[in-house]
Design a protein around this motif. Structure first.
Motif, PDB file in Angstrom:
ATOM      1  N   PRO A  59       0.819  -1.225   0.000  1.00  0.00           N
ATOM      2  CA  PRO A  59       0.000   0.000   0.000  1.00  0.00           C
ATOM      3  C   PRO A  59       0.846   1.266   0.000  1.00  0.00           C
ATOM      4  CG  PRO A  59      -0.069  -1.057   2.159  1.00  0.00           C
ATOM      5  CD  PRO A  59       0.622  -2.004   1.233  1.00  0.00           C
ATOM      6  N   ALA A  60       2.008   1.229   0.682  1.00  0.00           N
ATOM      7  CA  ALA A  60       2.846   2.427   0.782  1.00  0.00           C
ATOM      8  C   ALA A  60       3.290   2.919  -0.581  1.00  0.00           C
ATOM      9  CB  ALA A  60       4.059   2.141   1.666  1.00  0.00           C
ATOM     10  N   THR A  61       3.563   1.996  -1.498  1.00  0.00           N
ATOM     11  CA  THR A  61       4.078   2.386  -2.808  1.00  0.00           C
ATOM     12  C   THR A  61       3.037   3.117  -3.652  1.00  0.00           C
ATOM     13  OG1 THR A  61       5.443   1.592  -4.642  1.00  0.00           O
ATOM     14  CG2 THR A  61       3.495   0.289  -4.117  1.00  0.00           C
ATOM     15  N   TYR A  62       1.769   2.995  -3.276  1.00  0.00           N
ATOM     16  CA  TYR A  62       0.715   3.749  -3.963  1.00  0.00           C
ATOM     17  C   TYR A  62       0.457   5.104  -3.298  1.00  0.00           C
ATOM     18  CZ  TYR A  62      -0.531  -0.447  -6.621  1.00  0.00           C
ATOM     19  OH  TYR A  62      -0.521  -1.534  -7.463  1.00  0.00           O
ATOM     20  N   GLY A  63       1.270   5.458  -2.312  1.00  0.00           N
ATOM     21  CA  GLY A  63       1.059   6.721  -1.609  1.00  0.00           C
ATOM     22  C   GLY A  63      -0.144   6.677  -0.694  1.00  0.00           C
ATOM     23  N   THR A  64      -0.290   5.554   0.001  1.00  0.00           N
ATOM     24  CA  THR A  64      -1.428   5.330   0.894  1.00  0.00           C
ATOM     25  C   THR A  64      -0.944   5.268   2.341  1.00  0.00           C
ATOM     26  OG1 THR A  64      -2.531   4.036  -0.825  1.00  0.00           O
ATOM     27  CG2 THR A  64      -3.315   3.734   1.437  1.00  0.00           C
ATOM     28  N   PRO A  65      -1.610   5.964   3.263  1.00  0.00           N
ATOM     29  CA  PRO A  65      -1.252   5.803   4.675  1.00  0.00           C
ATOM     30  C   PRO A  65      -1.577   4.394   5.145  1.00  0.00           C
ATOM     31  CG  PRO A  65      -3.237   7.132   4.461  1.00  0.00           C
ATOM     32  CD  PRO A  65      -2.713   6.914   3.077  1.00  0.00           C
ATOM     33  N   VAL A  66      -0.778   3.878   6.071  1.00  0.00           N
ATOM     34  CA  VAL A  66      -0.885   2.487   6.490  1.00  0.00           C
ATOM     35  C   VAL A  66      -1.135   2.411   7.986  1.00  0.00           C
ATOM     36  CG1 VAL A  66       0.312   0.262   6.606  1.00  0.00           C
ATOM     37  CG2 VAL A  66       0.658   1.759   4.627  1.00  0.00           C
ATOM     38  N   VAL A  67      -2.021   1.478   8.365  1.00  0.00           N
ATOM     39  CA  VAL A  67      -2.331   1.212   9.779  1.00  0.00           C
ATOM     40  C   VAL A  67      -1.991  -0.246  10.061  1.00  0.00           C
ATOM     41  CG1 VAL A  67      -4.132   1.236  11.562  1.00  0.00           C
ATOM     42  CG2 VAL A  67      -4.169   2.937   9.710  1.00  0.00           C
TER      43      VAL A  67
END
Length: 410
Positions: free
Chosen positions: A330-338
């Motif tokens: 998810p990080a590589t799509y520029g998404t915050p991660v929980v």
């Protein structure tokens, strides 16, 4: 220590066949290995040279894949042998297109090791991350076969760094070079007189960057999202469900895509029974249902990495259990991660938590507060997503460092 190891591995070879009657996973583990030597003897081409990659499971396969692809492209005269230790990796990737032969690694007994290497006679060997099988390593050293560790990571509590760990330290002498993820690993190696290491990061950064470059649109996910804020919950376990299901059942104006780690029918049925929202599942959805559904269950494998492209927020499972799954996807799509709290063995998670763009929750209340802020504060959500993307881009090119080294030494 060496005597105890040999005793233990030989006992395991005797007792493991019994375990197959008590666990479906162990049945795959044992039965799959029964085929390994037959496959090798039938498929190894004695007129070809092989480069051998060994991985523990699926995560390590993803780490090794960029290097395998580069070797395949740059050195097509070699064939690739890929071995897995775990059924959870082998069963998913046994039909991969990169390796010429894919099998379970025979157990690390001296007899198996000599038979395996006599058949394969590898030109070069790559172990991924933290697979250390002493008998294989000793015999590779005896045969002067170049052996490398990719994306290695070492911790102070490992046996190599204990006063009684001489047997395992000696096994490390088999590696011609260590490509490690961080400075701490390089310093630990130096503390036991191994200076042949390069800190080049984690090849998974190259892998997730490839995924984005090669990603294809998923129209059915776009239909489900329907311009609504969407949370993607990836690789979740029962422990994760206990945290997010109360939030899900009380949420409003948000959609959730859930890709469970375990996609057995009984597990999917159990999960759906706990959801009070309108739910569809990948294996039997109807297109006209998607826009009005609240929850989409992905009960298949192979598309989660592309689904993250549609996430406004990514929750990655495993960190309420024992093993966090891949937060770089998810990080590589520029998404915050929980994530949950058990992430200390994962360097990328520690780095992103330190940056503040990977958020840790310990219970449903914290998860609800975190999700609600990310949903309502678009600027905050975008800020964290940008940090994640920049982190991935900054850490690319670990594969190039390895290939440059190999080019000088092949």
């Amino acid at each position: 220590m060496g005597f105890l190891y040999q005793l233990g591995i030989n006992l395991a070879a005797l007792l493991l066949p019994v375990s197959r009657f008590f666990s479906p996973k162990m049945k795959l583990f044992v039965d799959g290995r029964k085929q390994s030597f037959a496959v090798l003897e039938n498929q190894i081409d004695k007129n070809q040279e092989y480069i051998w990659f060994h991985v523990a499971s699926l995560g390590e396969y993803e780490q090794g894949l960029p290097v395998m692809e580069e070797i395949k492209a740059q050195y097509p005269e070699y064939k690739l042998l890929l071995t897995f230790f775990s059924p959870s990796g082998f069963e998913i990737r046994k039909n991969n297109k990169i390796a010429d032969i894919t099998i379970y690694l025979p157990l690390d007994t001296k007899q198996n090791v000599k038979r395996f290497l006599d058949i394969v006679q590898p030109k070069m060997v790559f172990f991924i991350k933290y697979e250390f099988w002493p008998n294989y390593l000793y015999e590779l050293k005896n045969r002067n076969i170049p052996t490398y560790l990719i994306s290695g990571i070492f911790r102070k509590n490992q046996l190599f760094f204990k006063w009684y760990g001489g047997f395992y330290r000696k096994a490390l002498q088999s590696f011609d070079h260590f490509f490690v993820q961080n400075d701490a690993s390089a310093q630990l190696l130096k503390s036991i007189d191994f200076n042949n290491s390069t800190v080049n990061g984690d090849t998974r950064f190259d892998r997730v960057a490839q995924i984005v470059e090669r990603a294809q649109p998923l129209d059915f996910i776009a239909d489900f999202k329907n311009n609504t804020t969407t949370i993607v919950i990836g690789s979740s376990w029962v422990d994760d469900e206990a945290i997010y299901l109360p939030y899900l059942n009380n949420s409003e104006n948000v959609k959730l895509i859930i890709a469970p780690h375990n996609i057995k029918e009984e597990e999917i049925t159990r999960l759906i029974s706990k959801i009070d929202k309108k739910t569809v599942r990948f294996t039997n959805y109807k297109t006209e249902e998607l826009k009005n559904a609240d929850v989409f269950i992905i009960d298949t494998i192979g598309i989660l990495t592309q689904i993250y492209a549609y996430a406004d927020i990514g929750y990655v499972g495993g960190a309420f259990k024992t093993g966090l799954h891949n937060i770089l996807e998810p990080a590589t799509y520029g998404t915050p991660v929980v994530i949950g709290p058990k992430y200390s063995k994962f360097q990328e998670a520690k780095d992103l938590v330190a940056l503040g763009s990977c958020l840790v929750v310990h219970n449903t209340e914290e998860l609800s507060i975190t999700f609600n802020r990310l949903i309502t504060d678009a600027d905050y959500r975008n800020e964290l997503g940008i940090k994640n993307l920049e982190f991935v881009l900054k850490n690319k090119n670990a594969t190039k460092v390895i290939m440059d080294f190999i080019e000088r030494n092949i």
